[in-house]
Each structure stands twice: as structure tokens, then as C-alpha cells.
Write a protein that holds these residues in place. Structure first.
Motif, short mmCIF file in Angstrom:
data_model
loop_
_atom_site.label_atom_id
_atom_site.label_comp_id
_atom_site.label_asym_id
_atom_site.label_seq_id
_atom_site.Cartn_x
_atom_site.Cartn_y
_atom_site.Cartn_z
N ALA A 1 0.83 -1.21 0.00
CA ALA A 1 0.00 0.00 0.00
C ALA A 1 0.86 1.26 0.00
CB ALA A 1 -0.93 0.00 1.21
N THR A 2 1.96 1.25 0.77
CA THR A 2 2.82 2.43 0.85
C THR A 2 3.55 2.65 -0.47
OG1 THR A 2 3.10 2.03 3.22
CG2 THR A 2 4.66 3.53 2.15
N VAL A 3 4.12 1.58 -1.03
CA VAL A 3 4.83 1.70 -2.31
C VAL A 3 3.87 2.17 -3.40
CG1 VAL A 3 5.97 0.36 -4.12
CG2 VAL A 3 6.67 0.08 -1.74
N SER A 4 2.65 1.64 -3.41
CA SER A 4 1.66 2.05 -4.40
C SER A 4 1.35 3.54 -4.28
CB SER A 4 0.38 1.22 -4.26
OG SER A 4 0.60 -0.13 -4.59
N ALA A 5 1.16 4.00 -3.04
CA ALA A 5 0.86 5.43 -2.83
C ALA A 5 2.04 6.30 -3.24
CB ALA A 5 0.50 5.67 -1.37
N LEU A 6 3.26 5.87 -2.95
CA LEU A 6 4.44 6.65 -3.31
C LEU A 6 4.59 6.76 -4.83
CD1 LEU A 6 7.01 5.24 -0.72
CD2 LEU A 6 6.06 7.56 -0.75
N ILE A 7 4.32 5.66 -5.55
CA ILE A 7 4.45 5.68 -7.00
C ILE A 7 3.29 6.41 -7.66
CG2 ILE A 7 4.49 4.23 -9.07
CD1 ILE A 7 5.97 2.11 -7.41
N ASN A 8 2.07 6.12 -7.22
CA ASN A 8 0.90 6.68 -7.89
C ASN A 8 0.69 8.16 -7.60
OD1 ASN A 8 0.34 4.16 -8.95
ND2 ASN A 8 -1.20 3.64 -7.42
N ASN A 9 1.00 8.58 -6.37
CA ASN A 9 0.63 9.93 -5.94
C ASN A 9 1.81 10.88 -5.75
OD1 ASN A 9 -2.02 8.89 -5.84
ND2 ASN A 9 -1.75 8.25 -3.71
N SER A 10 3.02 10.36 -5.66
CA SER A 10 4.23 11.17 -5.49
C SER A 10 4.08 12.26 -4.43
CB SER A 10 4.62 11.81 -6.84
OG SER A 10 4.81 10.84 -7.83
N PRO A 11 3.77 11.89 -3.18
CA PRO A 11 3.59 12.92 -2.15
C PRO A 11 4.87 13.65 -1.76
CG PRO A 11 3.51 10.73 -1.17
CD PRO A 11 3.57 10.54 -2.65
N PHE A 12 6.03 13.03 -2.00
CA PHE A 12 7.30 13.65 -1.64
C PHE A 12 7.91 14.33 -2.87
CE2 PHE A 12 6.70 10.46 1.57
CZ PHE A 12 7.30 10.97 2.72
N PRO A 13 8.46 15.52 -2.71
CA PRO A 13 9.12 16.17 -3.86
C PRO A 13 10.30 15.36 -4.38
CG PRO A 13 9.56 17.38 -1.82
CD PRO A 13 8.50 16.37 -1.51
N VAL A 14 10.98 14.68 -3.45
CA VAL A 14 12.07 13.75 -3.79
C VAL A 14 11.80 12.46 -3.03
CG1 VAL A 14 14.54 13.30 -3.70
CG2 VAL A 14 13.72 15.62 -4.15
N MET A 15 11.86 11.33 -3.72
CA MET A 15 11.59 10.07 -3.04
C MET A 15 12.52 9.89 -1.86
SD MET A 15 9.71 7.22 -3.13
CE MET A 15 9.15 6.87 -4.81
N PRO A 16 11.97 9.68 -0.65
CA PRO A 16 12.85 9.48 0.51
C PRO A 16 13.52 8.11 0.45
CG PRO A 16 10.57 9.05 1.11
CD PRO A 16 10.55 9.55 -0.31
N LYS A 17 14.58 7.95 1.23
CA LYS A 17 15.13 6.62 1.42
C LYS A 17 14.09 5.78 2.14
CE LYS A 17 20.17 7.13 1.46
NZ LYS A 17 21.39 6.85 2.25
N LEU A 18 13.95 4.53 1.73
CA LEU A 18 12.94 3.64 2.30
C LEU A 18 13.61 2.50 3.05
CD1 LEU A 18 10.54 3.32 -0.79
CD2 LEU A 18 10.35 4.92 1.13
N SER A 19 13.11 2.22 4.24
CA SER A 19 13.58 1.06 5.01
C SER A 19 12.35 0.32 5.51
CB SER A 19 14.45 1.49 6.19
OG SER A 19 15.64 2.12 5.75
N LEU A 20 12.47 -1.01 5.64
CA LEU A 20 11.36 -1.85 6.06
C LEU A 20 11.58 -2.38 7.47
CD1 LEU A 20 10.74 -3.93 2.80
CD2 LEU A 20 9.76 -1.72 3.47
#
Length: 320
Positions: free
Chosen positions: A70-89
Motif C-alpha cells: 500500500a505504501t509503495v503504491s501510494a508513493l508511486i501513484n501519488n508522489s507525495p514527496f518532492p524527492v523520493m525518501p530513502k525507504l527502510s522496512l
């Protein structure tokens, strides 16, 4: 630029629920870390926008496979961040197949402690890349981006595992392995059909635009991960495609002899002729009628027209 850590967590994920007090205490000791927990998936987009507005540069996702999807989908579809943050799980869910494939097996609290210390010390971490699979259900909804899709026996086995295995208190990789073993034993004992609960489906599918004749299939599983669980990697296809796809014909033939080699990705020379096939591709289209399981989430195909699964963008995750 000063690193700003943000944590988004699924309040209903199993490990998050059992460690809620420890989680809160840790974050009270680190008020510089922005933490948001959502109780409903519909709140996820707003949480991500708030984290973006707070200037988060490192985003830790605490939850299971469905939360990651769900988070990856939202990040790709909606681009809420001006620059993609570093992601950790952070492995905060009941099953954490995606995090485990990245080498993350630790519980969330000690992992987050280490992540905070290393990020704030300027440690860049270790980058791990995985391409996502983009799922189009043909229903007009937004694409869903994830890493592991299964159908037919995979779907039926997931239902069985959640009903029989998770109810006994088993979780994580052990629960998944017990669920797989139980599924195999039921098929061996009762055979495919209503008694075992494992039934096939007649399907037409295409790989990279090349249509295959309609066939009766027992199982479909596809992923861009390196495997599913430790010791379980049911893929052996060759070629340049980044998506690994394995199918088993219905009814499964010589199943007692084929099950273990198929699960381990070490097929016997005779298996392809008996319907155990593995491929690599960039796109899979399928006119499946029954639901699919995508990163642990049940998704309806609404009786057709099936789905299209394509390799999407590559996501970079950072290990600490």
C-alpha cells in the motif's frame, strides 16, 4: 542536508500491536523522529503527505507485506514527496516476505533503534533494489504495485493457512511453511477437488504479448523477489525477464515426486513435460476468474476480465 527520519506504521499489524508500548517509549526518547500510525488504509495517503510536509528524508515502513504494498503504491501513484525518501522496512506484520527478501528479519524495536543511530551518524546504509510488479485488474482503479502474486492453489492455500495455521498461533516464516506443507499434504491425501479444497481453473494467458493456448492450471505464482521464504524458491526459468513466473498444470501430475523439487526451484528433467513450467518475463496477462493474492492481500477479479501484471519501476530500499 540534515536527515529527517519518519516512521509510518500500520496500527493493526501483528508485531506493531504486541510492541505498541515499547514503540511509543522509543519514540518518546527520540522526539526528532516523526511517527504516524494509521488505523485504516484510507488514511495512508494523508499520513504520507504529512510526513512529506515535515521534510522527511528517510521513511521507515512498519507493517507486513500488505502495508509495504500500500505504501509503495501510494508513493508511486501519488508522489507525495518532492524527492523520493530513502525507504527502510521494519518487519511489523504477520508475514514479512518482502522485508525478509531484503535481509530484514529483526523485530521492529531493535531495528528502529539501530536505524535511528546509524542515520543520525551519517551512515548511508546498504542499498537493496527490487523492481515492483504493477497490477492492473481492468476495473478502472489505480494500479497496484507489489512484489508477490499468487493465484488458484496459492489463493486456496493462503485461505487454508490463515484458517488452520495462524489460528494455532504460528506466525512469520514458520506459519507460511506450515501452511505450504499442510496444502501439499491435503492435495496428496485427498487429491485435487472439493474434498481437499484445491481446484484448478481453465485459463488463457500471454507472456510478453505471446499468447499461449488455453490450459487448465493448478497454480500461478509470480514475483520480482529472489524467493518466497528461506528454502522456498519455486522458480527456475531462464531469460532476461525480471519477473519470475511458475505455473503448474491441473490436475498436478506426479505431485508426490514433483512438489519438493518445484518448491526448491530444482526441477527434475521430466517435470516440464508433466506441466511444471517456469518462465521469466516482463509482462503476464491472464483471464483468471478467481481472486488473486497480492502481497498477502486478497483481490477480486470480479469474474473477469482477469489481470495484467507488468514489471514497473525499480524501488531502492536501504538496510541499516
Amino acid at each position: 542536508m540534515t536527515a529527517k527520519i519518519g516512521v509510518i506504521s500500520n496500527a493493526h499489524s501483528r508485531r506493531n500491536k504486541t510492541s505498541l508500548g515499547e514503540f511509543s517509549a522509543l519514540l518518546q526518547d527520540h522526539p526528532q523522529v516523526k511517527h504516524l500510525a494509521f488505523h485504516d488504509i484510507s488514511d495512508l495517503d494523508e499520513c504520507l503527505r504529512e510526513l512529506a510536509a515535515a521534510g522527511v528524508t528517510h521513511l521507515a515502513i512498519s507493517g507486513g507485506d500488505g502495508t509495504v504494498q500500500a505504501t509503495v503504491s501510494a508513493l508511486i501513484n501519488n508522489s507525495p514527496f518532492p524527492v523520493m525518501p530513502k525507504l527502510s522496512l521494519l518487519s511489523g506484520g504477520m508475514t514479512n516476505v518482502i522485508a525478509r527478501d531484503m535481509g530484514e528479519t529483526e523485530t521492529p524495536i531493535p531495528h528502529l533503534k539501530r536505524l535511528i543511530a546509524r542515520v543520525e551518524a551519517g551512515d548511508p546504509g546498504e542499498a537493496v533494489e527490487r523492481p515492483v510488479m504493477t497490477l492492473d485488474l481492468g476495473d478502472g482503479g489505480p494500479p497496484i504495485h507489489g512484489f508477490l502474486l499468487g493465484a488458484i492453489a496459492f489463493y486456496q492455500g493462503t485461505i487454508l493457512g490463515r484458517r488452520k495455521v495462524h489460528g494455532m498461533g504460528f506466525t512469520q516464516a514458520l506459519a507460511s511453511k506450515i501452511g505450504i506443507l499442510l496444502s501439499v499434504l491435503r492435495v496428496l491425501w485427498y487429491g485435487p477437488g472439493s474434498k481437499s479444497g484445491f481446484m484448478g481453473e481453465r485459463i488463457a494467458m500471454s507472456l510478453d504479448g505471446k499468447e499461449q493456448p488455453p490450459q487448465d492450471l493448478f497454480l500461478i505464482v509470480a514475483t520480482t523477489l529472489t524467493g518466497i521464504l528461506p528454502g522456498i524458491k519455486p522458480f527456475w526459468g531462464q531469460g532476461p525477464g525480471r519477473m519470475q513466473i511458475t505455473t503448474i498444470s491441473h490436475p498436478p501430475k506426479r505431485f508426490a515426486r514433483a512438489a519438493l523439487p518445484a518448491l526448491r526451484g530444482r526441477p527434475r528433467p521430466w517435470m516440464e513435460a508433466y506441466g511444471y513450467c517456469s518462465h521469466r518475463a516482463e509482462q503476464l496477462e491472464c483471464d483468471l476468474i478467481s481472486p488473486v493474492v497480492f502481497d498477502g492481500e486478497f483481490l477480486e477479479t470480479d469474474g473477469g476480465p482477469g489481470f495484467k501484471l507488468s514489471v514497473g519501476p525499480t524501488m531502492t530500499f536501504t538496510r541499516y
